[in-house]
Design an enzyme around this catalytic site. Structure first.
Site, PDB file in Angstrom:
ATOM      1  N   SER A  43      72.615  83.685  36.081  1.00 36.41           N
ATOM      2  CA  SER A  43      73.528  83.341  36.918  1.00 36.41           C
ATOM      3  C   SER A  43      73.967  81.862  36.115  1.00 36.41           C
ATOM      4  CB  SER A  43      73.183  82.928  38.330  1.00 36.41           C
ATOM      5  OG  SER A  43      73.050  84.052  38.921  1.00 36.41           O
ATOM      6  N   SER A  44      72.984  81.214  35.744  1.00 33.82           N
ATOM      7  CA  SER A  44      73.477  79.856  35.083  1.00 33.82           C
ATOM      8  C   SER A  44      74.426  79.717  34.090  1.00 33.82           C
ATOM      9  CB  SER A  44      72.009  79.382  34.438  1.00 33.82           C
ATOM     10  OG  SER A  44      70.945  79.077  35.278  1.00 33.82           O
ATOM     11  N   GLY A  49      82.182  76.221  37.995  1.00 34.26           N
ATOM     12  CA  GLY A  49      82.704  74.723  38.442  1.00 34.26           C
ATOM     13  C   GLY A  49      82.182  73.690  37.875  1.00 34.26           C
ATOM     14  N   GLY A  50      80.784  73.537  37.801  1.00 33.69           N
ATOM     15  CA  GLY A  50      80.039  72.342  37.231  1.00 33.69           C
ATOM     16  C   GLY A  50      78.812  72.078  38.117  1.00 33.69           C
ATOM     17  N   GLU A 115      85.685  69.877  44.996  1.00 39.07           N
ATOM     18  CA  GLU A 115      85.428  71.306  45.498  1.00 39.07           C
ATOM     19  C   GLU A 115      85.452  71.041  47.091  1.00 39.07           C
ATOM     20  OE1 GLU A 115      82.490  73.492  43.509  1.00 39.07           O
ATOM     21  OE2 GLU A 115      83.531  73.364  41.541  1.00 39.07           O
ATOM     22  N   HIS A 234      80.735  84.554  48.130  1.00 36.83           N
ATOM     23  CA  HIS A 234      81.949  83.625  47.879  1.00 36.83           C
ATOM     24  C   HIS A 234      83.325  84.324  48.138  1.00 36.83           C
ATOM     25  CE1 HIS A 234      84.685  81.734  44.990  1.00 36.83           C
ATOM     26  NE2 HIS A 234      83.469  80.999  44.648  1.00 36.83           N
ATOM     27  N   ARG A 280      83.524  77.478  52.970  1.00 40.43           N
ATOM     28  CA  ARG A 280      83.369  78.787  52.114  1.00 40.43           C
ATOM     29  C   ARG A 280      82.984  79.912  53.141  1.00 40.43           C
ATOM     30  NH1 ARG A 280      80.021  78.792  46.428  1.00 40.43           N
ATOM     31  NH2 ARG A 280      81.949  77.661  45.455  1.00 40.43           N
ATOM     32  N   HIS A 339      76.660  85.707  46.484  1.00 42.18           N
ATOM     33  CA  HIS A 339      76.975  84.779  45.385  1.00 42.18           C
ATOM     34  C   HIS A 339      75.875  84.084  45.056  1.00 42.18           C
ATOM     35  CE1 HIS A 339      79.204  82.210  42.678  1.00 42.18           C
ATOM     36  NE2 HIS A 339      78.934  81.332  43.408  1.00 42.18           N
ATOM     37  N   ARG A 374      75.400  76.677  50.977  1.00 45.78           N
ATOM     38  CA  ARG A 374      75.207  75.492  50.055  1.00 45.78           C
ATOM     39  C   ARG A 374      76.454  74.963  49.774  1.00 45.78           C
ATOM     40  NH1 ARG A 374      75.946  76.669  43.846  1.00 45.78           N
ATOM     41  NH2 ARG A 374      77.406  78.324  44.521  1.00 45.78           N
TER      42      ARG A 374
HETATM   43  C1  LIG Z   1      79.500  83.412  38.867  1.00 50.27           C
HETATM   44  C2  LIG Z   1      78.784  82.439  39.347  1.00 50.27           C
HETATM   45  C3  LIG Z   1      79.156  81.235  39.383  1.00 50.27           C
HETATM   46  C4  LIG Z   1      78.444  80.018  39.701  1.00 50.27           C
HETATM   47  N1  LIG Z   1      79.224  78.881  39.731  1.00 50.27           N
HETATM   48  C5  LIG Z   1      78.228  77.559  39.994  1.00 50.27           C
HETATM   49  C6  LIG Z   1      78.907  76.499  39.767  1.00 50.27           C
HETATM   50  O1  LIG Z   1      79.874  75.992  39.278  1.00 50.27           O
HETATM   51  N2  LIG Z   1      78.113  75.318  40.092  1.00 50.27           N
HETATM   52  C7  LIG Z   1      76.674  75.363  40.445  1.00 50.27           C
HETATM   53  O2  LIG Z   1      76.132  74.471  40.799  1.00 50.27           O
HETATM   54  N3  LIG Z   1      76.135  76.739  40.760  1.00 50.27           N
HETATM   55  C8  LIG Z   1      76.890  77.878  40.614  1.00 50.27           C
HETATM   56  N4  LIG Z   1      76.584  79.057  40.579  1.00 50.27           N
HETATM   57  C9  LIG Z   1      75.055  79.080  41.036  1.00 50.27           C
HETATM   58  C10 LIG Z   1      73.959  78.645  39.765  1.00 50.27           C
HETATM   59  O3  LIG Z   1      74.686  79.492  38.695  1.00 50.27           O
HETATM   60  C11 LIG Z   1      72.638  79.472  40.110  1.00 50.27           C
HETATM   61  O4  LIG Z   1      72.190  78.964  41.241  1.00 50.27           O
HETATM   62  C12 LIG Z   1      71.698  78.642  39.342  1.00 50.27           C
HETATM   63  O5  LIG Z   1      72.333  78.992  37.752  1.00 50.27           O
HETATM   64  C13 LIG Z   1      70.291  79.160  39.211  1.00 50.27           C
HETATM   65  O6  LIG Z   1      69.702  78.963  38.117  1.00 50.27           O
HETATM   66  P1  LIG Z   1      68.038  79.723  37.835  1.00 50.27           P
HETATM   67  O7  LIG Z   1      67.620  79.238  36.800  1.00 50.27           O
HETATM   68  O8  LIG Z   1      67.325  79.288  39.291  1.00 50.27           O
HETATM   69  O9  LIG Z   1      68.505  81.280  37.803  1.00 50.27           O
HETATM   70  P2  LIG Z   1      69.148  82.068  36.932  1.00 50.27           P
HETATM   71  O10 LIG Z   1      70.043  81.177  35.854  1.00 50.27           O
HETATM   72  O11 LIG Z   1      69.794  83.149  37.394  1.00 50.27           O
HETATM   73  O12 LIG Z   1      67.803  82.405  35.953  1.00 50.27           O
HETATM   74  C14 LIG Z   1      67.022  83.408  36.416  1.00 50.27           C
HETATM   75  C15 LIG Z   1      66.341  84.050  35.155  1.00 50.27           C
HETATM   76  O13 LIG Z   1      65.383  84.958  35.465  1.00 50.27           O
HETATM   77  C16 LIG Z   1      65.336  86.103  34.938  1.00 50.27           C
HETATM   78  N5  LIG Z   1      64.655  87.032  35.841  1.00 50.27           N
HETATM   79  C17 LIG Z   1      65.213  87.872  36.905  1.00 50.27           C
HETATM   80  N6  LIG Z   1      64.057  88.764  37.130  1.00 50.27           N
HETATM   81  C18 LIG Z   1      63.169  88.561  36.420  1.00 50.27           C
HETATM   82  C19 LIG Z   1      61.774  88.886  36.322  1.00 50.27           C
HETATM   83  N7  LIG Z   1      61.539  90.125  37.019  1.00 50.27           N
HETATM   84  N8  LIG Z   1      61.120  88.413  35.366  1.00 50.27           N
HETATM   85  C20 LIG Z   1      61.171  87.596  34.408  1.00 50.27           C
HETATM   86  N9  LIG Z   1      62.444  87.059  34.710  1.00 50.27           N
HETATM   87  C21 LIG Z   1      63.260  87.393  35.263  1.00 50.27           C
HETATM   88  C22 LIG Z   1      66.652  86.359  34.471  1.00 50.27           C
HETATM   89  O14 LIG Z   1      66.992  87.068  33.553  1.00 50.27           O
HETATM   90  C23 LIG Z   1      67.213  84.893  34.317  1.00 50.27           C
HETATM   91  O15 LIG Z   1      66.770  84.414  32.912  1.00 50.27           O
HETATM   92  C24 LIG Z   1      77.167  80.206  40.204  1.00 50.27           C
HETATM   93  C25 LIG Z   1      76.671  81.465  40.333  1.00 50.27           C
HETATM   94  C26 LIG Z   1      77.316  82.595  39.785  1.00 50.27           C
HETATM   95  C27 LIG Z   1      76.689  83.915  39.764  1.00 50.27           C
END
Ligand SMILES: Cc1cc2nc3c(=O)[nH]c(=O)nc-3n(C[C@H](O)[C@H](O)[C@H](O)COP(=O)(O)OP(=O)(O)OC[C@H]3O[C@@H](n4cnc5c(N)ncnc54)[C@H](O)[C@@H]3O)c2cc1C
Length: 520
Positions: A43-44, A49-50, A115, A234, A280, A339, A374
């Site tokens: 998702s990252s 947005g940022g 936002e 969302h 939201r 979302h 959130r």
């Molecule tokens: C479209 C969208 C827009 C967003 N916009 C914003 C924003 O503007 N600002 C904001 O603060 N947040 C935003 N968010 C939320 C934010 O992106 C996420 O909360 C954040 O990126 C989470 O980071 P993370 O590293 O926890 O997870 P992720 O970035 O989702 O990474 C998870 C990782 O785990 C891996 N994974 C999954 N299952 C397994 C498994 N079984 N074994 C090993 N690896 C696995 C995935 O492949 C991935 O590499 C948005 C989300 C989406 C979907």
């Protein structure tokens, strides 16, 4: 199962949380389990947005924390809100040093967007709506250049090994369609950064890989889960039949875009004083009601942006173009989509789960920051802050300075989830555990999940079913409406301060068994 032992710290996932933690752990040796090539599947990389941070001289971390608590509808942990917002600025400076090209003002400051539910403009952005992709690109470059980090691309985690409430290993297998027999990887310490669970829903903005697997895996190993029922929808995902649904960012409404239905009626002015900029969850429920009534809700950017949408919001313009929509001429159909998961694996302020030797950061965790809802752009910030917190705490506990790179030989075997069962699970979550819930629907959902689970032996699917069970069981147990959790049969919040929910999978399974009994 074949066992391999390493002195490396094992990080599950490869999104923002995982990459930042790996960099902060350097030079301690790390192995990262990444299902896709770095940058994909997280998702990252899709964040538009940022990152929220009080950067303006007139803004303050206290104001940011207060907004976070208000948005969370009475269940935010104030200690965590203070911890995360206090240092937010430092993380923006660090990301800048690591190569993120944030949008800057002519005098060298940061361009700040406002936002919904923020009382200040405090979202730092990159190239308009490219924040996630650009931050990830900068960190991936750093990770590739850091010799202590080994990335196992094309692998995924499916099980945790527990001994006396201590995690000793993680079972990994190949992540392609054919999978492989799992290998038990025993490491020095384990950090879960596997993201949230939006993809458990048929209508979602999350990448396909983000289906609650890592939360479910931890729950099956005996970790406590908090706030599972709180799923943020969302309001303005594009309703164009794509899976995942592309996002029409909230910033469009910030620029004056309005919500209308098929009769051209601007319905948000009937519902909330802030109209399209209401919280939201309020906007999501209004759009849901319009859709349920067959009124085809749409986001109209024509008067507010006209042709400018094509330069100011390049991602949204591209999603429209590939679906044959010209947003300068016609409104964009929208629907609420799963979302962000506020709930997840319970962690303390050091990022520790309830199981020893297991840390969690990012969306897979439930730190207490988000409560029932959130605040926009707090997701990336939380991932950064707790990635560092986890790295520091692991570094304190684990002494390992050198380890040979792993060379794993996977053998045939293992089972991918059945596509039809996954589709049924996802439709069940959207139809029965969605924007507006009720007891009967939740019981029916639990019944379906139980049947799907009983028919499968795929570990990945069992992990998804565990998370789906936790969400539906926690939603059934919470007999009130609060934040993103709306019950049509309990439309009001309970009096008094809100309470976070804590659930073990065993309790959720007992709730599920009772629900199945009630239905028969
Ligand atoms: C479209 C969208 C827009 C967003 N916009 C914003 C924003 O503007 N600002 C904001 O603060 N947040 C935003 N968010 C939320 C934010 O992106 C996420 O909360 C954040 O990126 C989470 O980071 P993370 O590293 O926890 O997870 P992720 O970035 O989702 O990474 C998870 C990782 O785990 C891996 N994974 C999954 N299952 C397994 C498994 N079984 N074994 C090993 N690896 C696995 C995935 O492949 C991935 O590499 C948005 C989300 C989406 C979907």
């Amino acid at each position: 199962m074949k066992t391999v032992t390493t002195d490396r710290i094992v990080i599950v996932g490869a999104g923002l949380g995982a990459l930042y933690a790996a960099l902060k752990l350097a030079p301690r040796p790390v192995v990262m389990i990444s299902p896709e090539p770095l940058g994909e599947g997280a998702s990252s990389a899709w964040a538009q947005g940022g990152v929220a941070a009080a950067m303006d001289a007139k803004d303050s971390p206290q104001s940011h924390a207060a907004d976070t608590e208000r948005a969370g509808a009475g269940t935010v942990d104030p200690v965590v809100a203070d911890l995360v917002t206090r240092e937010a600025r430092e993380y923006i400076f660090d990301l800048t040093t690591l190569g993120t090209p944030f949008d800057r003002t002519p005098d060298g400051g940061y361009v700040l967007s406002r936002e919904a539910a923020h009382s200040f403009a405090r979202v730092v952005r990159v190239k308009g709506d490219q924040a996630g992709a650009e931050i990830m690109a900068a960190l991936i470059e750093q990770v590739r250049e850091t010799p202590s980090i080994q990335v196992l691309e094309g692998t995924m985690a499916v099980d945790l090994e527990v001994s006396d409430d201590r995690i000793t290993g993680v079972a990994i297998q190949k992540s392609d369609e054919n999978r492989s027999a799992p290998i038990m990887l025993r490491g020095a310490a384990f950090l879960l950064a596997g993201g949230g669970s939006g993809g458990l829903y048929a209508l979602t903005t999350n990448p396909h890989r983000i289906r609650g697997q890592v939360i479910g895996m931890a729950a099956r190993a005996g970790a406590e889960i908090s706030d599972a029922e709180f799923v943020q929808f969302h309001p303005t995902a594009m309703d164009v039949g794509e899976d995942p649904a592309p996002l029409a960012t909230e910033a469009l409404r910030g620029e004056g875009a309005i919500l209308i239905n098929k009769d051209g009626h601007r319905f948000m002015t009937d519902i909330h004083a802030d109209a399209e900029l209401a919280p939201r969850d309020v906007v999501a429920r209004a759009i849901y009601a319009q859709k349920q009534a067959g009124n085809r809700p749409m986001l109209d950017t024509r008067a507010a942006l006209g042709e400018k949408i094509k330069t100011q919001f390049p991602s949204v313009a591209e999603y429209c173009a590939r679906n044959g929509i010209d947003p300068a001429q016609e409104p964009i159909p929208v629907a609420p989509a799963a979302h962000y998961h506020m709930g997840g694996i319970t962690t303390d302020t050091k990022g520790r789960s309830t199981l020893e030797n297991l840390w969690v950061c990012g969306e897979a965790s439930s730190t207490g920051l988000h409560g029932a809802n959130r605040l926009a752009s707090n997701g990336l910030l939380e991932a950064l802050v707790f990635a560092r917190v986890c790295a520091l705490n692991i570094a304190d506990k684990v002494s390992c300075n050198e380890a040979a790179p792993l060379d794993l030989m996977f053998e045939e075997g293992g089972e991918a989830p059945d596509a039809e069962a996954v589709a049924t699970l996802r439709n069940t979550m959207t139809d029965l555990v969605g924007v507006v819930r009720n007891g009967d629907d939740l019981r029916r959902a639990l019944h379906t999940i139980a049947a799907l689970e009983a028919a499968s032996t795929s570990r990945a699917f069992l992990n998804m079913c565990a998370t789906a069970t936790l969400i539906a069981a926690a939603a059934l147990k919470r007999e009130e409406s609060r934040g993103a959790h709306e019950r049509s049969d309990f439309p009001e919040p309970l009096p008094g301060p809100g309470k976070r929910s804590r659930l073990m999978l065993t309790t959720a399974l007992a709730i599920r068994a009772q629900a199945c009994k009630d239905l028969s």
